[in-house]
Design a protein around this motif. Structure first.
Motif, PDB file in Angstrom:
ATOM      1  N   ILE A  72       0.796  -1.398  -0.077  1.00  0.00           N
ATOM      2  CA  ILE A  72       0.130   0.055   0.201  1.00  0.00           C
ATOM      3  C   ILE A  72       0.914   1.201   0.016  1.00  0.00           C
ATOM      4  O   ILE A  72       1.754   1.397   0.789  1.00  0.00           O
ATOM      5  N   GLU A  73       0.650   2.077  -1.078  1.00  0.00           N
ATOM      6  CA  GLU A  73       1.750   3.083  -1.261  1.00  0.00           C
ATOM      7  C   GLU A  73       3.091   2.884  -0.911  1.00  0.00           C
ATOM      8  O   GLU A  73       3.649   3.338  -0.328  1.00  0.00           O
ATOM      9  N   ASN A  74       3.354   1.717  -1.679  1.00  0.00           N
ATOM     10  CA  ASN A  74       4.626   1.069  -1.756  1.00  0.00           C
ATOM     11  C   ASN A  74       5.259   0.481  -0.218  1.00  0.00           C
ATOM     12  O   ASN A  74       6.377   0.286  -0.177  1.00  0.00           O
ATOM     13  N   ASN A  75       4.475   0.397   0.757  1.00  0.00           N
ATOM     14  CA  ASN A  75       4.842  -0.031   1.991  1.00  0.00           C
ATOM     15  C   ASN A  75       4.175  -1.278   2.207  1.00  0.00           C
ATOM     16  O   ASN A  75       2.901  -1.675   1.827  1.00  0.00           O
ATOM     17  N   MET A  76       4.945  -2.616   2.044  1.00  0.00           N
ATOM     18  CA  MET A  76       4.436  -3.756   2.090  1.00  0.00           C
ATOM     19  C   MET A  76       3.515  -4.127   3.686  1.00  0.00           C
ATOM     20  O   MET A  76       3.938  -3.698   4.735  1.00  0.00           O
ATOM     21  N   ILE A  77       2.567  -4.707   3.580  1.00  0.00           N
ATOM     22  CA  ILE A  77       1.731  -4.936   4.789  1.00  0.00           C
ATOM     23  C   ILE A  77       1.597  -6.361   5.052  1.00  0.00           C
ATOM     24  O   ILE A  77       1.718  -7.115   4.186  1.00  0.00           O
ATOM     25  N   ASP A  78       1.489  -6.725   6.226  1.00  0.00           N
ATOM     26  CA  ASP A  78       1.535  -8.324   6.642  1.00  0.00           C
ATOM     27  C   ASP A  78       0.019  -8.897   6.640  1.00  0.00           C
ATOM     28  O   ASP A  78      -0.946  -8.599   7.563  1.00  0.00           O
ATOM     29  N   ASP A  90     -16.298 -13.314   8.205  1.00  0.00           N
ATOM     30  CA  ASP A  90     -16.470 -12.005   8.593  1.00  0.00           C
ATOM     31  C   ASP A  90     -15.258 -11.313   9.424  1.00  0.00           C
ATOM     32  O   ASP A  90     -14.689 -10.481   9.379  1.00  0.00           O
ATOM     33  N   ILE A  91     -14.716 -12.227  10.311  1.00  0.00           N
ATOM     34  CA  ILE A  91     -13.520 -12.114  10.978  1.00  0.00           C
ATOM     35  C   ILE A  91     -12.241 -11.612  10.004  1.00  0.00           C
ATOM     36  O   ILE A  91     -11.500 -10.729  10.271  1.00  0.00           O
ATOM     37  N   HIS A  92     -11.869 -12.441   8.905  1.00  0.00           N
ATOM     38  CA  HIS A  92     -11.068 -12.316   8.037  1.00  0.00           C
ATOM     39  C   HIS A  92     -11.209 -10.855   7.348  1.00  0.00           C
ATOM     40  O   HIS A  92     -10.088 -10.335   7.005  1.00  0.00           O
ATOM     41  N   ILE A  93     -12.406 -10.621   6.871  1.00  0.00           N
ATOM     42  CA  ILE A  93     -12.870  -9.052   6.205  1.00  0.00           C
ATOM     43  C   ILE A  93     -12.315  -8.351   7.278  1.00  0.00           C
ATOM     44  O   ILE A  93     -11.899  -7.107   6.921  1.00  0.00           O
ATOM     45  N   GLN A  94     -12.794  -8.150   8.287  1.00  0.00           N
ATOM     46  CA  GLN A  94     -12.387  -7.146   9.655  1.00  0.00           C
ATOM     47  C   GLN A  94     -10.824  -6.836   9.648  1.00  0.00           C
ATOM     48  O   GLN A  94     -10.586  -5.745   9.820  1.00  0.00           O
ATOM     49  N   ARG A  95     -10.259  -8.196   9.593  1.00  0.00           N
ATOM     50  CA  ARG A  95      -8.635  -8.136   9.629  1.00  0.00           C
ATOM     51  C   ARG A  95      -7.884  -7.109   8.528  1.00  0.00           C
ATOM     52  O   ARG A  95      -7.164  -6.509   8.600  1.00  0.00           O
ATOM     53  N   ILE A  96      -8.734  -7.771   7.425  1.00  0.00           N
ATOM     54  CA  ILE A  96      -8.196  -6.983   6.270  1.00  0.00           C
ATOM     55  C   ILE A  96      -8.289  -5.642   6.053  1.00  0.00           C
ATOM     56  O   ILE A  96      -7.483  -4.710   5.639  1.00  0.00           O
ATOM     57  N   ARG A  97      -9.592  -5.134   6.487  1.00  0.00           N
ATOM     58  CA  ARG A  97      -9.968  -3.690   6.495  1.00  0.00           C
ATOM     59  C   ARG A  97      -9.179  -3.058   7.487  1.00  0.00           C
ATOM     60  O   ARG A  97      -8.640  -2.011   7.255  1.00  0.00           O
ATOM     61  N   LYS A  98      -8.838  -3.504   8.575  1.00  0.00           N
ATOM     62  CA  LYS A  98      -7.816  -3.172   9.486  1.00  0.00           C
ATOM     63  C   LYS A  98      -6.498  -2.762   8.896  1.00  0.00           C
ATOM     64  O   LYS A  98      -5.913  -1.471   8.930  1.00  0.00           O
ATOM     65  N   LYS A  99      -6.145  -3.783   8.161  1.00  0.00           N
ATOM     66  CA  LYS A  99      -4.802  -3.603   7.657  1.00  0.00           C
ATOM     67  C   LYS A  99      -4.648  -2.721   6.366  1.00  0.00           C
ATOM     68  O   LYS A  99      -3.379  -2.142   6.237  1.00  0.00           O
ATOM     69  N   GLY A 135      -6.104   0.051   5.961  1.00  0.00           N
ATOM     70  CA  GLY A 135      -6.553   1.301   6.492  1.00  0.00           C
ATOM     71  C   GLY A 135      -7.415   2.042   5.773  1.00  0.00           C
ATOM     72  O   GLY A 135      -8.644   1.956   5.607  1.00  0.00           O
ATOM     73  N   LYS A 136      -7.150   3.320   5.312  1.00  0.00           N
ATOM     74  CA  LYS A 136      -7.883   4.376   4.550  1.00  0.00           C
ATOM     75  C   LYS A 136      -8.747   3.521   3.317  1.00  0.00           C
ATOM     76  O   LYS A 136      -9.609   4.247   2.847  1.00  0.00           O
ATOM     77  N   TYR A 137      -8.136   2.528   2.978  1.00  0.00           N
ATOM     78  CA  TYR A 137      -8.883   1.884   1.492  1.00  0.00           C
ATOM     79  C   TYR A 137      -9.630   0.706   2.106  1.00  0.00           C
ATOM     80  O   TYR A 137     -10.246   0.114   1.159  1.00  0.00           O
ATOM     81  N   SER A 138     -10.197   0.627   3.202  1.00  0.00           N
ATOM     82  CA  SER A 138     -10.692  -0.433   3.737  1.00  0.00           C
ATOM     83  C   SER A 138     -12.311  -0.265   3.058  1.00  0.00           C
ATOM     84  O   SER A 138     -12.923  -1.318   2.811  1.00  0.00           O
ATOM     85  N   GLU A 139     -12.601   1.007   2.745  1.00  0.00           N
ATOM     86  CA  GLU A 139     -14.070   0.919   1.994  1.00  0.00           C
ATOM     87  C   GLU A 139     -14.045   0.404   0.625  1.00  0.00           C
ATOM     88  O   GLU A 139     -15.223   0.356   0.027  1.00  0.00           O
ATOM     89  N   ILE A 140     -13.075  -0.167  -0.109  1.00  0.00           N
ATOM     90  CA  ILE A 140     -13.210  -0.842  -1.176  1.00  0.00           C
ATOM     91  C   ILE A 140     -13.860  -2.232  -1.033  1.00  0.00           C
ATOM     92  O   ILE A 140     -14.406  -2.522  -1.817  1.00  0.00           O
TER      93      ILE A 140
END
Length: 233
Positions: free
Chosen positions: A151-157, A199-208, A210-215
């Protein structure tokens, strides 16, 4: 591909019984009898799959999960003496793939191990077969071959199933999937768990992300979809 499994439980008879049954199935098996020993065994042997008791001395199962968060390709089945949904959800939120409540049937545990092992093998095979295709949406870049997300050239886990789920939805952006369809496509038809894990996996992905969670849009009473425009419904 040989599957290496670590069985971690402070009850010797349970650990030894599971290990014996797994060895008969031709798995490579390691054992641990407390949480600290489990972490040490994980670091030494890098197992593909972990069968982890929740209530262990020194470090409990949840604490072990927190310490091995960087082991993204490890499958985890948690064993719990509690039937409380909160305990099961906590395990899933910490990265577990499945759970079983004690006392459990050994044949069912072996079936779940086989199911998770097939998904591990398939995931490793997919890594080898995947082209250099890269999925992009906004400033999110999903590298399928390397199985990493930037995300914006920063790798997320992202954990394996988080990566698989996000990739699947982005690859099929604009299309709505029911939870059952997602289970079938991402987890496989032989998955034993319920749709709550999605639902749990979606919650975790949205958190990770960040500001793009609404996709990732929740479609009430149906499921989920990924949209290109964040304001899109």
């Amino acid at each position: 591909m040989e599957i290496k499994i670590l069985v971690a439980d402070d009850e010797d008879n349970i650990t030894d019984s599971i290990a014996y049954a797994l060895k008969r199935e031709q798995y490579i098996v390691y054992k641990a009898y407390d949480g600290e020993e489990a972490v040490s065994q994980i670091q030494n042997f890098r197992p593909d799959l972990l069968i982890l008791d929740v209530m262990m001395p020194k470090l409990n199962g949840y604490e072990v999960c927190k310490k091995i968060e960087d082991n993204n390709n490890m499958g985890i089945i948690m064993l719990t003496a509690k039937s409380d949904l909160v305990d099961k959800v906590l395990g899933l939120e910490l990265g577990a793939d499945d759970y079983m409540t004690k006392p459990f049937d050994m044949l069912e545990l072996l079936a779940r191990v086989r199911s998770l092992s097939r998904r591990i093998k398939k995931g490793n095979s997919d890594i080898e077969k995947t082209s250099d295709e890269v999925l992009k949406i906004h400033e999110i870049k999903i590298c399928l071959r390397e199985r990493v997300v930037y995300i914006e050239n920063n790798m997320i886990d992202l954990k394996p199933k988080e990566f698989d789920l996000l990739s699947f939805l982005v690859k099929n952006k604009g299309k709505t999937f029911t939870r059952d369809e997602i289970l079938d496509k991402v987890w496989g038809q032989d998955y034993f768990g319920g749709t709550r894990t999605i639902d749990i996996h979606i919650q975790r992905i949205r958190k990770k992300i960040g500001k793009y969670s609404e996709i990732i849009k929740t479609i009430p009473k149906i499921g989920y979809k990924v949209v290109e425009k964040i304001y899109e419904s």
